[in-house]
Design an enzyme around this catalytic site. Structure first.
Site, PDB file in Angstrom:
ATOM      1  N   GLN A 151       0.805  -1.228   0.000  1.00  0.00           N
ATOM      2  CA  GLN A 151       0.000   0.000   0.000  1.00  0.00           C
ATOM      3  C   GLN A 151       0.837   1.278   0.000  1.00  0.00           C
ATOM      4  OE1 GLN A 151      -3.160   0.316  -0.538  1.00  0.00           O
ATOM      5  NE2 GLN A 151      -3.979  -1.727  -0.164  1.00  0.00           N
ATOM      6  N   SER A 157       2.749  -5.211  -5.036  1.00  0.00           N
ATOM      7  CA  SER A 157       1.704  -5.789  -5.876  1.00  0.00           C
ATOM      8  C   SER A 157       1.342  -4.800  -6.976  1.00  0.00           C
ATOM      9  CB  SER A 157       0.479  -6.078  -5.002  1.00  0.00           C
ATOM     10  OG  SER A 157      -0.587  -6.526  -5.792  1.00  0.00           O
ATOM     11  N   THR A 160       6.494 -20.772 -15.100  1.00  0.00           N
ATOM     12  CA  THR A 160       6.674 -19.833 -16.223  1.00  0.00           C
ATOM     13  C   THR A 160       6.081 -18.477 -15.855  1.00  0.00           C
ATOM     14  OG1 THR A 160       6.548 -21.671 -17.757  1.00  0.00           O
ATOM     15  CG2 THR A 160       6.163 -19.473 -18.678  1.00  0.00           C
ATOM     16  N   CYS A 187     -10.915  -8.011   1.600  1.00  0.00           N
ATOM     17  CA  CYS A 187     -11.032  -9.433   1.900  1.00  0.00           C
ATOM     18  C   CYS A 187     -12.065  -9.700   2.975  1.00  0.00           C
ATOM     19  CB  CYS A 187      -9.686  -9.973   2.367  1.00  0.00           C
ATOM     20  SG  CYS A 187      -8.347  -9.384   1.361  1.00  0.00           S
TER      21      CYS A 187
HETATM   22  C1  PLP Z   1      -1.271  -4.438   2.679  1.00  0.00           C
HETATM   23  C2  PLP Z   1      -1.639  -5.492   1.699  1.00  0.00           C
HETATM   24  N1  PLP Z   1      -0.903  -6.610   1.598  1.00  0.00           N
HETATM   25  C3  PLP Z   1      -1.183  -7.580   0.740  1.00  0.00           C
HETATM   26  C4  PLP Z   1      -2.269  -7.499  -0.107  1.00  0.00           C
HETATM   27  C5  PLP Z   1      -2.547  -8.619  -1.049  1.00  0.00           C
HETATM   28  O1  PLP Z   1      -2.155  -8.267  -2.355  1.00  0.00           O
HETATM   29  P1  PLP Z   1      -2.721  -9.075  -3.616  1.00  0.00           P
HETATM   30  O2  PLP Z   1      -4.144  -8.657  -3.788  1.00  0.00           O
HETATM   31  O3  PLP Z   1      -1.851  -8.643  -4.757  1.00  0.00           O
HETATM   32  O4  PLP Z   1      -2.574 -10.518  -3.320  1.00  0.00           O
HETATM   33  C6  PLP Z   1      -3.078  -6.357  -0.045  1.00  0.00           C
HETATM   34  C7  PLP Z   1      -4.288  -6.249  -0.895  1.00  0.00           C
HETATM   35  O5  PLP Z   1      -5.365  -5.892  -0.451  1.00  0.00           O
HETATM   36  C8  PLP Z   1      -2.760  -5.327   0.875  1.00  0.00           C
HETATM   37  O6  PLP Z   1      -3.492  -4.226   0.981  1.00  0.00           O
END
Ligand code: PLP
Length: 392
Positions: free
Chosen positions: A179, A199, A237, A325
């Protein structure tokens, strides 16, 4: 009007990213491990993206491992380091209480396999005190994981200080920078960490692609075993089109970081100040000064956050009640709980997160619709459960 203020859940792709993903999908289908020209063209895309991602965080391209996203990067950092250190006497894993589930559930899984897990507390402002970290890290610590910026409230953690405390006890330091990368400057050397997760889809890149930066010389076992991809640290891959898009997103983020950060901060502050001024019974959650520029988490007294989220959605406005989530579960936010907030406050808070395509007109629209929606919801709640009349 449709307003997307949920950039911390995911971001829309930059047009240049869509172009790069499309081009790689159409023109560069070779396997980057193949020796022939088709393979080498695909490998050139990986090399370019690896350099772009490394440049964004001041790392070396050889230290960047491409993964399927932030979740895998967190898993690889924690499980990979734990497995490498398993034969040693170091059996403690530490994580802050406000980590993303990708970290919290990974250490929980390792606890079931015999690891000792400790959670480092945060203060009311949503920040880990370095002294609290120092107290929690023992001489048997293997790895400390503290996120750079929190996904729900945006607070920036004192990662460099905690890394120094971890290293003083001989432990590795991981930070989940999913983030913060693309929102504020992130420099792996200045942070002093050993492992850093990122990410692509949080910085206007594609979903299903991310990276783990691993400081050269760090002991780590792969968690996906197979071929010799990614210098034998992550088999499989590579997702060439996704990585092509990630590389372009990283270059764009590097080029725009300062200007975009300032622009988005101004919009966020306009939104936040507008809401605080026009909606009574509101308060900001988390330190206001020490935050990424795009995030605002606000409590609405006497309002169920889920109801307000739905009311806003009906007006075309997308926000979140916390981490994507856990939305839909009505679970109170573990982040706000760790900050010591009451049960009510953990369930009346909304996260507004802005980004690349956010505009002033969108901010003003949201500030205009909110007072009416909040008043209506408060009216409904009060009719359902009338407040006892004050006696005097
Ligand atoms: C702080 C944090 N870590 C990890 C993730 C997980 O990332 P990804 O959606 O790429 O698996 C998120 C996504 O919401 C996040 O906000």
């Amino acid at each position: 009007m449709r307003v997307y203020f949920d950039y911390n859940a995911t971001t829309p792709l930059a047009p240049e990213v869509i172009e790069a993903v499309t081009r790689a999908t159409r023109d560069t289908f070779g396997n980057p491990s193949s020796v022939h020209r088709f393979g080498q063209e695909a490998k050139a895309i990986l090399d370019e993206a690896r350099s772009a991602v490394a440049a964004l965080i001041n790392g070396d391209p050889s230290e960047v491992i491409f993964t399927s996203g932030g979740t895998e990067s967190d898993n690889l950092a924690i499980r990979g380091a734990a497995e490498a250190l398993e034969p040693t006497a170091r059996r403690q894993l530490l994580a802050s209480a406000i980590e993303h589930e990708a970290v919290l559930n990974t250490v929980k899984a390792l606890a079931r396999r015999g690891w000792t897990v400790a959670h480092i507390p945060v203060d009311q402002a949503g920040i880990v005190a370095p002294a609290a970290a120092q107290d929690a890290i023992t001489g048997t610590a293997a790895l400390v994981s503290v996120m750079h910026a929190n996904n729900e409230i945006g607070t920036i953690q004192p990662v460099a200080e905690i890394a120094a405390a971890a290293h003083a006890r001989g432990a590795l330091m991981h930070t989940d920078a999913v983030q913060s990368v693309g929102k504020i400057p992130v420099d792996v050397r200045a942070l002093g960490v050993d492992l850093l997760s990122l990410s692509a889809h949080k910085l206007n890149g594609p979903k299903g692609v991310g990276a783990l930066w691993v400081k050269r010389g760090t002991r780590m076992q792969p968690i996906l075993t197979g071929g010799k991809h990614e210098r034998s640290r992550r088999a499989g891959t590579e997702n060439v089109p996704g990585i092509a898009g990630f590389g372009v997103a990283a270059r764009l983020a590097s080029a725009k970081l300062a200007a975009e950060g300032a622009r988005v901060a101004e919009l966020r502050d306009r939104l936040e100040n507008g809401i605080l001024a026009r909606v009574p019974g509101t308060a900001v959650n988390g330190a206001r000064e020490r935050r990424v520029p795009n995030t605002s988490n606000i409590s609405f007294d006497r309002v169920e956050a889920e109801s307000l989220l739905i009311a806003l959605d009906l007006e075309g406005v997308a926000v979140s009640t916390g981490s994507a989530c856990s939305s839909g579960t009505l679970e109170p936010s573990h982040v706000l709980r760790a900050m010591g907030f009451s049960a009510h406050r953990t369930q009346n808070s909304l996260r507004f997160s802005l980004g690349l395509f956010s505009t002033e007109a969108e901010v003003d629209f949201v500030v205009d619709v909110l007072p009416r929606l909040v008043a209506k919801l408060r009216g409904l709640t009060e009719r359902r459960s009338p407040q006892p009349l004050a006696r005097g």
